[in-house]
Enzyme design. Structure first.
Site, PDB file in Angstrom:
ATOM      1  N   ASP A  51       5.015   0.799  11.930  1.00  0.00           N
ATOM      2  CA  ASP A  51       3.772   0.192  11.430  1.00  0.00           C
ATOM      3  C   ASP A  51       3.569  -1.249  11.900  1.00  0.00           C
ATOM      4  OD1 ASP A  51       3.167   2.539  10.187  1.00  0.00           O
ATOM      5  OD2 ASP A  51       3.792   1.912   8.191  1.00  0.00           O
ATOM      6  N   ILE A  67       9.073   7.076  16.272  1.00  0.00           N
ATOM      7  CA  ILE A  67       8.642   7.778  15.051  1.00  0.00           C
ATOM      8  C   ILE A  67       7.397   8.622  15.342  1.00  0.00           C
ATOM      9  CG2 ILE A  67       8.036   7.526  12.597  1.00  0.00           C
ATOM     10  CD1 ILE A  67      10.765   6.330  13.235  1.00  0.00           C
ATOM     11  N   LYS A 122       0.847  -1.212   0.000  1.00  0.00           N
ATOM     12  CA  LYS A 122       0.000   0.000   0.000  1.00  0.00           C
ATOM     13  C   LYS A 122       0.876   1.253   0.000  1.00  0.00           C
ATOM     14  CE  LYS A 122      -1.491   1.696   4.086  1.00  0.00           C
ATOM     15  NZ  LYS A 122      -1.316   3.108   4.464  1.00  0.00           N
ATOM     16  N   ASN A 123       1.854   1.286   0.911  1.00  0.00           N
ATOM     17  CA  ASN A 123       2.626   2.516   1.084  1.00  0.00           C
ATOM     18  C   ASN A 123       3.586   2.786  -0.066  1.00  0.00           C
ATOM     19  OD1 ASN A 123       1.220   3.011   3.344  1.00  0.00           O
ATOM     20  ND2 ASN A 123       2.858   2.522   4.801  1.00  0.00           N
ATOM     21  N   ARG A 160      -3.920  10.883   4.364  1.00  0.00           N
ATOM     22  CA  ARG A 160      -2.829  11.852   4.412  1.00  0.00           C
ATOM     23  C   ARG A 160      -1.845  11.710   3.255  1.00  0.00           C
ATOM     24  NH1 ARG A 160      -1.505  14.581   8.614  1.00  0.00           N
ATOM     25  NH2 ARG A 160       0.634  14.307   7.907  1.00  0.00           N
ATOM     26  N   ARG A 170      -8.450  -0.026   4.993  1.00  0.00           N
ATOM     27  CA  ARG A 170      -7.572   0.924   4.326  1.00  0.00           C
ATOM     28  C   ARG A 170      -6.265   0.261   3.914  1.00  0.00           C
ATOM     29  NH1 ARG A 170      -6.657   6.309   7.506  1.00  0.00           N
ATOM     30  NH2 ARG A 170      -5.460   6.541   5.616  1.00  0.00           N
ATOM     31  N   CYS A 217      -4.060  13.117  12.996  1.00  0.00           N
ATOM     32  CA  CYS A 217      -4.777  11.844  12.888  1.00  0.00           C
ATOM     33  C   CYS A 217      -4.538  11.048  14.159  1.00  0.00           C
ATOM     34  CB  CYS A 217      -4.352  11.074  11.653  1.00  0.00           C
ATOM     35  SG  CYS A 217      -2.695  10.455  11.755  1.00  0.00           S
ATOM     36  N   ARG A 231       1.381  14.750  12.842  1.00  0.00           N
ATOM     37  CA  ARG A 231       1.833  14.497  11.472  1.00  0.00           C
ATOM     38  C   ARG A 231       1.877  15.738  10.571  1.00  0.00           C
ATOM     39  NH1 ARG A 231      -0.433   9.033   9.196  1.00  0.00           N
ATOM     40  NH2 ARG A 231       1.476   9.161   7.997  1.00  0.00           N
ATOM     41  N   PRO A 232       2.837  16.627  10.877  1.00  0.00           N
ATOM     42  CA  PRO A 232       2.985  17.842  10.050  1.00  0.00           C
ATOM     43  C   PRO A 232       3.538  17.524   8.652  1.00  0.00           C
ATOM     44  CG  PRO A 232       4.776  17.685  11.643  1.00  0.00           C
ATOM     45  CD  PRO A 232       3.839  16.546  11.945  1.00  0.00           C
ATOM     46  N   VAL A 233       3.447  18.515   7.747  1.00  0.00           N
ATOM     47  CA  VAL A 233       4.015  18.328   6.400  1.00  0.00           C
ATOM     48  C   VAL A 233       5.061  19.415   6.093  1.00  0.00           C
ATOM     49  CG1 VAL A 233       2.062  17.071   5.404  1.00  0.00           C
ATOM     50  CG2 VAL A 233       2.056  19.570   5.340  1.00  0.00           C
ATOM     51  N   ASP A 234       5.606  20.019   7.177  1.00  0.00           N
ATOM     52  CA  ASP A 234       6.552  21.116   6.988  1.00  0.00           C
ATOM     53  C   ASP A 234       7.787  20.704   6.181  1.00  0.00           C
ATOM     54  OD1 ASP A 234       6.972  19.502   9.340  1.00  0.00           O
ATOM     55  OD2 ASP A 234       8.595  20.854   9.906  1.00  0.00           O
ATOM     56  N   LEU A 235       8.238  19.465   6.353  1.00  0.00           N
ATOM     57  CA  LEU A 235       9.462  19.053   5.653  1.00  0.00           C
ATOM     58  C   LEU A 235       9.211  18.912   4.147  1.00  0.00           C
ATOM     59  CD1 LEU A 235      10.724  16.360   8.214  1.00  0.00           C
ATOM     60  CD2 LEU A 235      11.577  18.695   7.942  1.00  0.00           C
TER      61      LEU A 235
END
Ligand code: EPU
Length: 436
Positions: free
Chosen positions: A322, A344, A22-23, A106, A414, A130, A135-139
């Site tokens: 995970d 993580i 999936k990932n 996400r 999912r 979540c 879970r930021p997306v700044d990077l």
């Protein structure tokens, strides 16, 4: 919302076919936005997250077509559960990823880099927090900014624009929690179409990054060092559609390895890559699980005298976050005290309370859980909170005395393809109860 009813106590025995990752498939679907002509992807699992990503790239001008499994030549391709997916970009004028889709998944953020690189503009709704943390997306944003994209936020959206073409540069991509998997993929994709050379230092080394790089290389990208912390990308003018097979799902494989261990069973797992699970194999062997490999097949068995262990989740090749919840379910039955630390996503412990409802004895201290092994787990009504936490509850249910009811299993749908069919086929008593 559907539920699972699991009657515990059966030893699992038999063969399970592992699905494609999936990932790996999710960002690869997003990367297809950059290709000219048709891309054919094999091994894309049938999951609700894949449906969401297909819908998203569909709204962004891609035609997505799933072939029938019957159309696949098995003598060439080996056993497959699903037909290949064809993706062709037919309209390049669209660049908005709506909140409706982003809020459910996400990984939608993965369209940001490809859209900016190919179409010069992207409007992507900001993913919220979540169940496993902020879970930021700044990077992601910082990396794309370094390539020359300009960003502003507008009505809950990240709006990115590029004047002319993105420009390659030398950048550090790591964050406080270490490297970012999807951030690395997002920036790597964008850099593939940038002008000049990009060097990503502090890149994630996960097999999913490697798989996406392999896809891009087949499309014509010039990438070296993928799978190491330093990726070098020489930008090209265009990418062309190709054929690619998605790698096996290492997290699904690890989950079934633990299913064999927890039920005192014997499973043959086909179509997997144990090299991607080296830290997991190491911990499971320490616990007392017997693991043997033969090419792409893994044989897992256990006599269920489980030794407690210490385990810390880490970026690849360390133990994956995970699989933390699933391992914790197993350690609930070990002969003594185990210590599980989450590096993580430090808040990823929603399963602790539910495992305790099933008779587990787990105490949380900050980002660490102390697991006191018990003799048996008991069936109970529990709630799925996120994908992997729910998988941990399924595993506990397989061994618990009596019946376990897991509500809100849309989380499991999912990320685990046909999980109840796969488990029933090897002897589990698991049934999906449809919401009336
Ligand atoms: N981080 C930041 N800023 C960013 C991005 C990440 O601070 O811009 C932090 C995160 O908060 C976290 C750490 O960096 O503490 C690592 O997160 P990462 O970015 O690597 O996670 P991700 O790429 O968003 C993928 C998987 C997750 C998996 C993580 C870690 C997909 C679709 N998701 O997420 O999978 O847990 O890598 O391996 O590939 C799952 O499948 O259940 C799942 C959550």
């Amino acid at each position: 919302m559907d539920s699972f009813l699991i009657r515990g106590g059966n030893r699992l025995k038999g063969t399970i076919e592992i699905s494609g990752s999936k990932n790996s498939a999710l960002p690869i679907l997003a990367a297809c936005l950059m290709a000219e002509g048709k891309t054919t992807l094999k091994g894309v699992p049938r999951l609700s997250d894949i449906d969401s990503m297909s819908k998203l790239i569909g709204e962004l001008g891609c035609h997505v077509y799933r072939h029938d499994p019957d159309e696949v030549d098995r003598s060439v391709d080996g056993p497959v559960l699903d037909g290949p997916l064809d993706i062709t970009v037919t309209d390049e004028s669209l660049c908005e990823a709506r909140y409706d889709i982003v809020k459910t998944m996400r990984a939608s953020i993965c369209v940001l880099g490809p859209l900016l690189a190919k179409r010069g503009k992207a409007i992507v709704s900001i993913p919220g927090g979540c169940a496993i943390g902020d879970r930021p997306v700044d990077l992601h944003v910082r990396g794309l900014q370094k390539l020359g994209a300009q960003f502003r936020t507008e009505n809950g959206n990240i709006v990115g624009e590029v004047r002319g073409r993105l420009k390659g540069c030398h950048m550090y991509l790591g964050g406080a929690q270490g490297p970012t998997v999807l951030g690395t993929i997002n920036v790597m994709c964008a850099a593939a179409l940038a002008e000049g050379e990009t060097v990503l230092v502090g890149a994630a080394c996960e097999p999913e990054v490697l798989d996406c790089a392999e896809l891009l290389i087949k499309m014509g990208a010039k990438i070296k060092g993928h799978g190491t912390p330093e990726i070098r990308i020489e930008g090209v003018d265009k990418l062309t559609g190709c054929e690619h097979r998605i790698i096996p799902d290492r997290i699904e494989c690890g989950t079934f390895m633990i299913a064999a261990a927890i039920t005192n069973g014997e499973l043959e797992l086909r179509h997997c890559n144990l090299d991607h699970l080296i830290a997991v194999t190491d911990r499971l062997e320490e616990v007392g699980v017997h693991i043997e490999r033969q090419n792409g097949t893994v044989f897992v068995s256990s006599s269920r005298r489980l030794t407690p262990v210490e385990m810390t989740t880490q970026p690849y090749p360390g133990f994956p976050t995970d699989l933390q919840a699933q391992l914790m379910a197993l350690l609930c039955l070990a002969d003594g005290i185990s210590v599980v630390t989450e590096r993580i996503f430090p808040d990823r412990f929603l399963h602790v309370g539910e495992l305790n409802r099933m008779g587990g004895r787990v105490r949380k201290e900050g980002a660490t859980a102390i697991v006191q092994g018990v003799k048996e787990m008991q069936g109970a009504s529990v709630m799925a909170s996120d994908l992997r936490a729910s998988a941990g509850l399924v595993l506990a249910g397989l061994v618990a005395k009596g019946t376990t009811r897991i509500d809100r299993i849309y989380h499991i749908d999912r990320g685990y393809e046909k999980i109840e069919q796969k488990l029933s086929a090897v002897g589990a008593q698991i049934e999906r109860v449809k919401e009336k």
